[in-house]
Design a protein around this motif. Structure first.
Motif, PDB file in Angstrom:
ATOM      1  N   ASP A  36       0.861  -1.183   0.000  1.00 13.61           N
ATOM      2  CA  ASP A  36       0.000   0.000   0.000  1.00 13.61           C
ATOM      3  C   ASP A  36       0.896   1.232   0.000  1.00 13.61           C
ATOM      4  OD1 ASP A  36      -2.256   1.584   0.069  1.00 13.61           O
ATOM      5  OD2 ASP A  36      -3.138   0.583   1.806  1.00 13.61           O
ATOM      6  N   ILE A  37       0.305   2.397  -0.076  1.00 15.93           N
ATOM      7  CA  ILE A  37       1.081   3.625  -0.025  1.00 15.93           C
ATOM      8  C   ILE A  37       0.969   4.237   1.364  1.00 15.93           C
ATOM      9  CG2 ILE A  37      -0.803   5.091  -0.895  1.00 15.93           C
ATOM     10  CD1 ILE A  37       1.420   6.688  -2.383  1.00 15.93           C
ATOM     11  N   PHE A  38       2.093   4.754   1.861  1.00 17.99           N
ATOM     12  CA  PHE A  38       2.156   5.408   3.157  1.00 17.99           C
ATOM     13  C   PHE A  38       2.888   6.741   2.993  1.00 17.99           C
ATOM     14  CE2 PHE A  38       1.552   0.988   4.017  1.00 17.99           C
ATOM     15  CZ  PHE A  38       0.753   0.937   5.152  1.00 17.99           C
ATOM     16  N   TYR A  39       2.734   7.620   3.995  1.00 19.63           N
ATOM     17  CA  TYR A  39       3.382   8.931   3.961  1.00 19.63           C
ATOM     18  C   TYR A  39       4.056   9.189   5.295  1.00 19.63           C
ATOM     19  CZ  TYR A  39       0.134   9.509   0.045  1.00 19.63           C
ATOM     20  OH  TYR A  39      -0.567   9.335  -1.118  1.00 19.63           O
ATOM     21  N   ASP A  40       5.301   9.639   5.239  1.00 15.93           N
ATOM     22  CA  ASP A  40       6.014   9.998   6.460  1.00 15.93           C
ATOM     23  C   ASP A  40       5.281  11.159   7.143  1.00 15.93           C
ATOM     24  OD1 ASP A  40       8.039  11.571   8.101  1.00 15.93           O
ATOM     25  OD2 ASP A  40       9.229   9.799   7.569  1.00 15.93           O
ATOM     26  N   PHE A  41       4.973  10.999   8.416  1.00 17.17           N
ATOM     27  CA  PHE A  41       4.164  12.002   9.120  1.00 17.17           C
ATOM     28  C   PHE A  41       4.887  13.339   9.238  1.00 17.17           C
ATOM     29  CE2 PHE A  41       2.139  14.092  12.716  1.00 17.17           C
ATOM     30  CZ  PHE A  41       0.789  13.849  12.472  1.00 17.17           C
ATOM     31  N   GLU A  45       6.619  12.854   2.768  1.00 15.28           N
ATOM     32  CA  GLU A  45       7.024  12.166   1.548  1.00 15.28           C
ATOM     33  C   GLU A  45       6.327  10.806   1.419  1.00 15.28           C
ATOM     34  OE1 GLU A  45      11.238  12.389   0.342  1.00 15.28           O
ATOM     35  OE2 GLU A  45      11.542  13.479   2.221  1.00 15.28           O
ATOM     36  N   PRO A  46       5.887  10.449   0.206  1.00 11.54           N
ATOM     37  CA  PRO A  46       5.222   9.154  -0.001  1.00 11.54           C
ATOM     38  C   PRO A  46       6.214   7.997   0.032  1.00 11.54           C
ATOM     39  CG  PRO A  46       5.428  10.323  -2.082  1.00 11.54           C
ATOM     40  CD  PRO A  46       5.922  11.258  -1.020  1.00 11.54           C
ATOM     41  N   MET A  47       5.733   6.853   0.492  1.00  6.80           N
ATOM     42  CA  MET A  47       6.548   5.640   0.514  1.00  6.80           C
ATOM     43  C   MET A  47       5.667   4.469   0.112  1.00  6.80           C
ATOM     44  SD  MET A  47       8.582   3.769   3.610  1.00  6.80           S
ATOM     45  CE  MET A  47       7.232   2.664   3.985  1.00  6.80           C
ATOM     46  N   VAL A  66       6.698   7.437  12.189  1.00  5.52           N
ATOM     47  CA  VAL A  66       5.239   7.464  12.130  1.00  5.52           C
ATOM     48  C   VAL A  66       4.832   7.702  10.685  1.00  5.52           C
ATOM     49  CG1 VAL A  66       3.136   8.621  12.932  1.00  5.52           C
ATOM     50  CG2 VAL A  66       5.073   8.357  14.489  1.00  5.52           C
ATOM     51  N   HIS A  67       3.881   6.901  10.194  1.00  6.88           N
ATOM     52  CA  HIS A  67       3.440   7.019   8.802  1.00  6.88           C
ATOM     53  C   HIS A  67       1.924   7.072   8.716  1.00  6.88           C
ATOM     54  CE1 HIS A  67       7.574   5.594   8.311  1.00  6.88           C
ATOM     55  NE2 HIS A  67       7.532   6.132   7.107  1.00  6.88           N
ATOM     56  N   ILE A  68       1.451   7.778   7.704  1.00  5.04           N
ATOM     57  CA  ILE A  68       0.017   7.897   7.440  1.00  5.04           C
ATOM     58  C   ILE A  68      -0.359   6.891   6.369  1.00  5.04           C
ATOM     59  CG2 ILE A  68      -1.840   9.447   6.707  1.00  5.04           C
ATOM     60  CD1 ILE A  68       0.172  11.772   7.379  1.00  5.04           C
ATOM     61  N   ARG A  69      -1.392   6.122   6.626  1.00  7.77           N
ATOM     62  CA  ARG A  69      -1.870   5.163   5.626  1.00  7.77           C
ATOM     63  C   ARG A  69      -2.585   5.906   4.508  1.00  7.77           C
ATOM     64  NH1 ARG A  69      -6.689   3.289   4.582  1.00  7.77           N
ATOM     65  NH2 ARG A  69      -7.556   4.219   6.476  1.00  7.77           N
ATOM     66  N   GLY A  70      -2.265   5.569   3.282  1.00  4.42           N
ATOM     67  CA  GLY A  70      -2.940   6.177   2.150  1.00  4.42           C
ATOM     68  C   GLY A  70      -4.438   5.917   2.175  1.00  4.42           C
ATOM     69  N   GLY A  71      -5.198   6.916   1.748  1.00  3.49           N
ATOM     70  CA  GLY A  71      -6.654   6.802   1.735  1.00  3.49           C
ATOM     71  C   GLY A  71      -7.321   7.517   2.883  1.00  3.49           C
ATOM     72  N   ALA A  72      -6.522   8.266   3.667  1.00  2.00           N
ATOM     73  CA  ALA A  72      -7.065   8.938   4.852  1.00  2.00           C
ATOM     74  C   ALA A  72      -7.022  10.453   4.697  1.00  2.00           C
ATOM     75  CB  ALA A  72      -6.278   8.531   6.091  1.00  2.00           C
ATOM     76  N   ILE A  73      -8.007  11.121   5.288  1.00  2.00           N
ATOM     77  CA  ILE A  73      -7.991  12.575   5.460  1.00  2.00           C
ATOM     78  C   ILE A  73      -7.977  12.826   6.961  1.00  2.00           C
ATOM     79  CG2 ILE A  73      -9.173  14.761   5.064  1.00  2.00           C
ATOM     80  CD1 ILE A  73     -10.523  13.494   2.643  1.00  2.00           C
ATOM     81  N   LEU A  74      -6.941  13.506   7.442  1.00  2.00           N
ATOM     82  CA  LEU A  74      -6.774  13.729   8.869  1.00  2.00           C
ATOM     83  C   LEU A  74      -7.087  15.183   9.219  1.00  2.00           C
ATOM     84  CD1 LEU A  74      -3.397  11.857   9.496  1.00  2.00           C
ATOM     85  CD2 LEU A  74      -5.721  10.953   9.645  1.00  2.00           C
ATOM     86  N   PRO A  75      -8.066  15.421  10.089  1.00  2.00           N
ATOM     87  CA  PRO A  75      -8.282  16.774  10.609  1.00  2.00           C
ATOM     88  C   PRO A  75      -7.344  16.994  11.794  1.00  2.00           C
ATOM     89  CG  PRO A  75     -10.036  15.317  11.356  1.00  2.00           C
ATOM     90  CD  PRO A  75      -9.088  14.479  10.545  1.00  2.00           C
ATOM     91  N   THR A 180       8.563  16.899  -1.620  1.00  2.00           N
ATOM     92  CA  THR A 180       7.601  16.066  -0.871  1.00  2.00           C
ATOM     93  C   THR A 180       6.343  15.772  -1.680  1.00  2.00           C
ATOM     94  OG1 THR A 180       6.562  18.019   0.144  1.00  2.00           O
ATOM     95  CG2 THR A 180       8.413  17.020   1.313  1.00  2.00           C
ATOM     96  N   LYS A 181       6.226  16.392  -2.868  1.00  2.00           N
ATOM     97  CA  LYS A 181       5.030  16.241  -3.709  1.00  2.00           C
ATOM     98  C   LYS A 181       3.760  16.646  -2.936  1.00  2.00           C
ATOM     99  CE  LYS A 181       6.769  12.587  -6.759  1.00  2.00           C
ATOM    100  NZ  LYS A 181       8.135  12.508  -6.221  1.00  2.00           N
ATOM    101  N   SER A 182       3.839  17.785  -2.273  1.00  2.00           N
ATOM    102  CA  SER A 182       2.711  18.252  -1.469  1.00  2.00           C
ATOM    103  C   SER A 182       2.277  19.645  -1.899  1.00  2.00           C
ATOM    104  CB  SER A 182       3.065  18.243   0.020  1.00  2.00           C
ATOM    105  OG  SER A 182       4.141  19.126   0.287  1.00  2.00           O
ATOM    106  N   LEU A 183       0.984  19.877  -1.789  1.00  2.00           N
ATOM    107  CA  LEU A 183       0.374  21.164  -2.124  1.00  2.00           C
ATOM    108  C   LEU A 183      -0.302  21.705  -0.869  1.00  2.00           C
ATOM    109  CD1 LEU A 183      -0.733  23.341  -4.148  1.00  2.00           C
ATOM    110  CD2 LEU A 183      -2.678  21.793  -4.497  1.00  2.00           C
ATOM    111  N   SER A 184       0.083  22.911  -0.455  1.00  2.32           N
ATOM    112  CA  SER A 184      -0.493  23.538   0.731  1.00  2.32           C
ATOM    113  C   SER A 184      -1.302  24.757   0.323  1.00  2.32           C
ATOM    114  CB  SER A 184       0.623  23.944   1.707  1.00  2.32           C
ATOM    115  OG  SER A 184       0.082  24.564   2.850  1.00  2.32           O
ATOM    116  N   VAL A 185      -2.579  24.763   0.747  1.00  2.00           N
ATOM    117  CA  VAL A 185      -3.484  25.859   0.398  1.00  2.00           C
ATOM    118  C   VAL A 185      -3.974  26.518   1.686  1.00  2.00           C
ATOM    119  CG1 VAL A 185      -5.567  26.549  -0.834  1.00  2.00           C
ATOM    120  CG2 VAL A 185      -4.243  24.566  -1.629  1.00  2.00           C
ATOM    121  N   PRO A 186      -3.512  27.731   2.020  1.00  2.00           N
ATOM    122  CA  PRO A 186      -4.016  28.439   3.195  1.00  2.00           C
ATOM    123  C   PRO A 186      -5.494  28.788   3.014  1.00  2.00           C
ATOM    124  CG  PRO A 186      -1.953  29.397   2.430  1.00  2.00           C
ATOM    125  CD  PRO A 186      -2.427  28.466   1.348  1.00  2.00           C
ATOM    126  N   LEU A 187      -6.269  28.649   4.078  1.00  2.00           N
ATOM    127  CA  LEU A 187      -7.702  28.936   4.003  1.00  2.00           C
ATOM    128  C   LEU A 187      -8.080  30.047   4.984  1.00  2.00           C
ATOM    129  CD1 LEU A 187      -8.980  25.260   3.622  1.00  2.00           C
ATOM    130  CD2 LEU A 187      -8.718  26.991   1.831  1.00  2.00           C
TER     131      LEU A 187
END
Length: 200
Positions: A36-41, A45-47, A66-75, A180-187
């Motif tokens: 599966d795909i994971f992300y370094d917390f 970066e994806p792994m 610590v890694h985030i499992r792909g498929g999750a949205i964390l508030p 890191t292949k990340s996009l940050s959008v301030p709201l």
């Protein structure tokens, strides 16, 4: 079945994989990652897990993998706090970690945190698919904080367009990190209504 004998790693909820140091004077961790795909917390970066063990070197007691499992949205809270009361006054950041199919889901439940029987609560459902994050909820209990930003992981290139509820967000506002292949959008608006955020 590969994970049945593993008792030193654990999932915190269904989205956070923790691989701690468990031996004294050891500076490496051998951790199992499913296919599966994971992300370094910390680095985001994806792994790509290959259903086998991975060795992390130069790990000390203060740097737990610590890694985030792909498929999750964390508030997540945008900042840490020393007390629960202070934390509840801290803004949220939405972290979108797509799975292998490019989609992700998450939820948030919020009430006064004190009453045994609550009169009101806020329940939020979050879905991400094909570059669009949809946040819908029943905002009966006021959170009293903002959505500070949304961070999208595994974005392969800088987007040409970012839209918030159909309105263009200026390119000078959001940032893309190619490493890191990340996009940050301030709201920065009150977390008291539904909204849609997309990029392409």
């Amino acid at each position: 079945t590969n994970s049945w004998s593993i008792d030193l790693q654990f999932l915190f909820g269904d989205a956070i994989l923790v691989s701690p140091v468990t031996q004294e004077n050891v500076t490496h961790v051998e951790a199992y990652f499913p296919d599966d795909i994971f992300y370094d917390f910390l680095t985001l970066e994806p792994m790509r897990g290959q259903a086998k063990n991975v060795t992390f070197s130069n790990v000390d007691f203060a740097s737990i993998p610590v890694h985030i499992r792909g498929g999750a949205i964390l508030p997540l809270r945008a900042e840490s706090a020393n007390t629960t009361a202070q934390l509840r006054r801290t803004d949220f950041q939405l972290l979108v970690a797509p799975g292998l199919d490019g989609s992700a889901t998450g939820s948030l439940y919020f009430d006064d945190g004190v009453s045994i029987s609550t009169n009101a609560s806020t329940e939020v459902q979050m879905q991400f698919d094909k570059g669009t994050l949809t946040v819908n909820g029943s905002f009966q209990y006021p959170l009293g904080v903002n959505v500070s930003s949304a961070v999208f992981l595994n974005v392969f290139s800088a987007p040409a367009t970012v839209l918030l509820d159909g309105q263009a967000v200026k390119s000078s506002v959001y940032t893309y990190n190619s490493k890191t292949k990340s996009l940050s959008v301030p709201l920065g608006f009150k977390f008291d209504h539904s909204f849609e955020l997309s990029y392409s």
